[in-house]
Enzyme design. Sequence first.
Site, PDB file in Angstrom:
ATOM      1  N   PHE A   1       0.817  -1.216   0.000  1.00  0.00           N
ATOM      2  CA  PHE A   1       0.000   0.000   0.000  1.00  0.00           C
ATOM      3  C   PHE A   1       0.855   1.273   0.000  1.00  0.00           C
ATOM      4  CE2 PHE A   1      -2.291   2.957   3.127  1.00  0.00           C
ATOM      5  CZ  PHE A   1      -2.824   3.729   2.116  1.00  0.00           C
ATOM      6  N   ILE A   2       1.583   1.512   1.087  1.00  0.00           N
ATOM      7  CA  ILE A   2       2.358   2.752   1.166  1.00  0.00           C
ATOM      8  C   ILE A   2       3.545   2.695   0.211  1.00  0.00           C
ATOM      9  CG2 ILE A   2       3.529   4.378   2.694  1.00  0.00           C
ATOM     10  CD1 ILE A   2       2.041   3.136   5.047  1.00  0.00           C
TER      11      ILE A   2
ATOM     12  N   ASP B   1       9.875  -6.699  -4.106  1.00  0.00           N
ATOM     13  CA  ASP B   1       8.753  -7.212  -3.319  1.00  0.00           C
ATOM     14  C   ASP B   1       8.660  -8.721  -3.507  1.00  0.00           C
ATOM     15  OD1 ASP B   1       6.041  -5.559  -2.112  1.00  0.00           O
ATOM     16  OD2 ASP B   1       5.852  -7.712  -2.428  1.00  0.00           O
TER      17      ASP B   1
ATOM     18  N   LEU C   1       5.815 -10.304  -3.144  1.00  0.00           N
ATOM     19  CA  LEU C   1       4.441 -10.553  -3.626  1.00  0.00           C
ATOM     20  C   LEU C   1       3.732 -11.592  -2.766  1.00  0.00           C
ATOM     21  CD1 LEU C   1       4.928 -10.494  -7.517  1.00  0.00           C
ATOM     22  CD2 LEU C   1       4.251  -8.626  -5.988  1.00  0.00           C
TER      23      LEU C   1
ATOM     24  N   GLU D   1       5.608  -7.158   7.317  1.00  0.00           N
ATOM     25  CA  GLU D   1       4.282  -7.645   7.708  1.00  0.00           C
ATOM     26  C   GLU D   1       3.708  -6.580   8.632  1.00  0.00           C
ATOM     27  OE1 GLU D   1       2.751 -10.314   6.701  1.00  0.00           O
ATOM     28  OE2 GLU D   1       4.391 -11.237   5.575  1.00  0.00           O
TER      29      GLU D   1
ATOM     30  N   THR E   1       6.603   3.035  12.245  1.00  0.00           N
ATOM     31  CA  THR E   1       5.226   3.324  12.647  1.00  0.00           C
ATOM     32  C   THR E   1       5.174   3.949  14.028  1.00  0.00           C
ATOM     33  OG1 THR E   1       3.118   2.248  13.264  1.00  0.00           O
ATOM     34  CG2 THR E   1       5.097   0.922  13.439  1.00  0.00           C
ATOM     35  N   ASP E   2       4.128   4.728  14.282  1.00  0.00           N
ATOM     36  CA  ASP E   2       3.949   5.299  15.622  1.00  0.00           C
ATOM     37  C   ASP E   2       3.617   4.235  16.663  1.00  0.00           C
ATOM     38  OD1 ASP E   2       1.355   4.728  14.790  1.00  0.00           O
ATOM     39  OD2 ASP E   2       0.567   6.749  15.107  1.00  0.00           O
ATOM     40  N   GLU E   3       3.258   3.039  16.202  1.00  0.00           N
ATOM     41  CA  GLU E   3       2.879   1.982  17.148  1.00  0.00           C
ATOM     42  C   GLU E   3       4.052   1.516  18.006  1.00  0.00           C
ATOM     43  OE1 GLU E   3       0.154  -1.078  15.862  1.00  0.00           O
ATOM     44  OE2 GLU E   3      -0.344   0.065  14.062  1.00  0.00           O
TER      45      GLU E   3
ATOM     46  N   TYR F   1       3.435  -7.224  16.257  1.00  0.00           N
ATOM     47  CA  TYR F   1       3.768  -6.395  15.097  1.00  0.00           C
ATOM     48  C   TYR F   1       4.621  -5.203  15.512  1.00  0.00           C
ATOM     49  CZ  TYR F   1       3.220  -2.418  11.975  1.00  0.00           C
ATOM     50  OH  TYR F   1       3.468  -1.305  11.213  1.00  0.00           O
TER      51      TYR F   1
ATOM     52  N   ALA G   1       6.266  -4.675  18.202  1.00  0.00           N
ATOM     53  CA  ALA G   1       7.536  -5.098  18.797  1.00  0.00           C
ATOM     54  C   ALA G   1       8.553  -5.431  17.715  1.00  0.00           C
ATOM     55  CB  ALA G   1       7.318  -6.302  19.702  1.00  0.00           C
TER      56      ALA G   1
ATOM     57  N   LYS H   1       8.605  -4.116  14.708  1.00  0.00           N
ATOM     58  CA  LYS H   1       9.010  -2.849  14.085  1.00  0.00           C
ATOM     59  C   LYS H   1       9.975  -2.087  15.001  1.00  0.00           C
ATOM     60  CE  LYS H   1       7.931  -1.152  10.760  1.00  0.00           C
ATOM     61  NZ  LYS H   1       8.529  -1.206   9.382  1.00  0.00           N
TER      62      LYS H   1
ATOM     63  N   TYR I   1     -14.124  -2.940  16.982  1.00  0.00           N
ATOM     64  CA  TYR I   1     -13.625  -3.495  18.237  1.00  0.00           C
ATOM     65  C   TYR I   1     -14.137  -2.703  19.443  1.00  0.00           C
ATOM     66  CZ  TYR I   1     -10.200  -6.594  16.012  1.00  0.00           C
ATOM     67  OH  TYR I   1      -9.585  -7.593  15.300  1.00  0.00           O
TER      68      TYR I   1
ATOM     69  N   GLY J   1      -4.488  -6.394  23.874  1.00  0.00           N
ATOM     70  CA  GLY J   1      -3.471  -5.355  23.825  1.00  0.00           C
ATOM     71  C   GLY J   1      -3.793  -4.206  22.889  1.00  0.00           C
TER      72      GLY J   1
END
Length: 337
Positions: free
Chosen positions: A14-15, A36, A38, A87, A128-130, A155, A157, A159, A212, A280
Amino acid sequence: MSKKKVLVTGGAGFIGGNFVQYMVNKYPEYDIYNLDLLTYAGDLTKHQSIENKDNYHFIKADIADWKTILPLFEKEKFDYVVHFAAESHVDRSITDPEIFVRTNVLGTQVLLDAAKQIGVEKFLHVSTDEVYGELDFDPNTFFTEETPLQPNSPYSASKASSDLLVRAYHKTYGLPVNITRCSNNYGPYHFPEKLIPLTISRVLNDQKVPVYGNGGNIRDWLHVHDHCAAIDLVLHRGAVGEVYNVGGHNERTNLEVVKTIIKMLGKSEDLIEFVKDRPGHDKRYAIDPTKLEKLGWKPTYTFETGIAQTIQWYLDNKEWWERIINSAGLKIQKKDI
């Protein structure tokens, strides 16, 4: 003078895919290499408008396979590496963390080794900000580049781990790097398992939209085209070794986002279905992008204009997302719009 060679990993996603198109069109004097594997979220049909351009090249490869990556780097001698490949779906990371560690951590380490080996001009790692964890609901609190990393999902963690590897390769080996950490992206070619495209596709098919918990979790939304411009700026003007946060200043609860889409499509809020919250689930993300703004970046999209354009894009590109849904087995029933 030879052309600059820019390797974009994850350029079928996507990005990364939006960034590949941005770079191919903006910099005809650069050779853009899209690498990639794919996997399920990778799609090359988005690049039909650029695939025949002289400065676009595609390479199918696994970033974690050093036997492929190192010879590729030694052959092509890339000047810049912009690393998106990852991922990225939190729910999938909860059920299968191993693939996230392999791709996001080991894959990044392999790329860093290859970049160090050939001496790239810049390695830009898109994060990511996550990785910062979560904020409370105080509207005056924001993530800054100095916020400690406190990831809460497999995820995030993975990153955060890759971010620290990038930092270490700069500090230990002198590799010229930048790290960007963005808020939630939206826009064209967004994979239909994520909140906004999932909501659009389900609403258009009169299917229930899962939300959620009570839908109160807050995210800061950034249009992917604004994100591409930010990465371009950091690649060319970012101070080596620095982290730059990229935020849209568009905070919305998940429920607000879903209701906005439903209203714009003229459907009923009866389609909303509240489901058990995921483990979480971070309460709130919000970014302070002051450091990047001082470098010369400003978002051009408000959420209102951006979401309207995004919805129209999905209306205009029904065949693309229906094919993606069917091929990925996302089990969204087809229904004529």
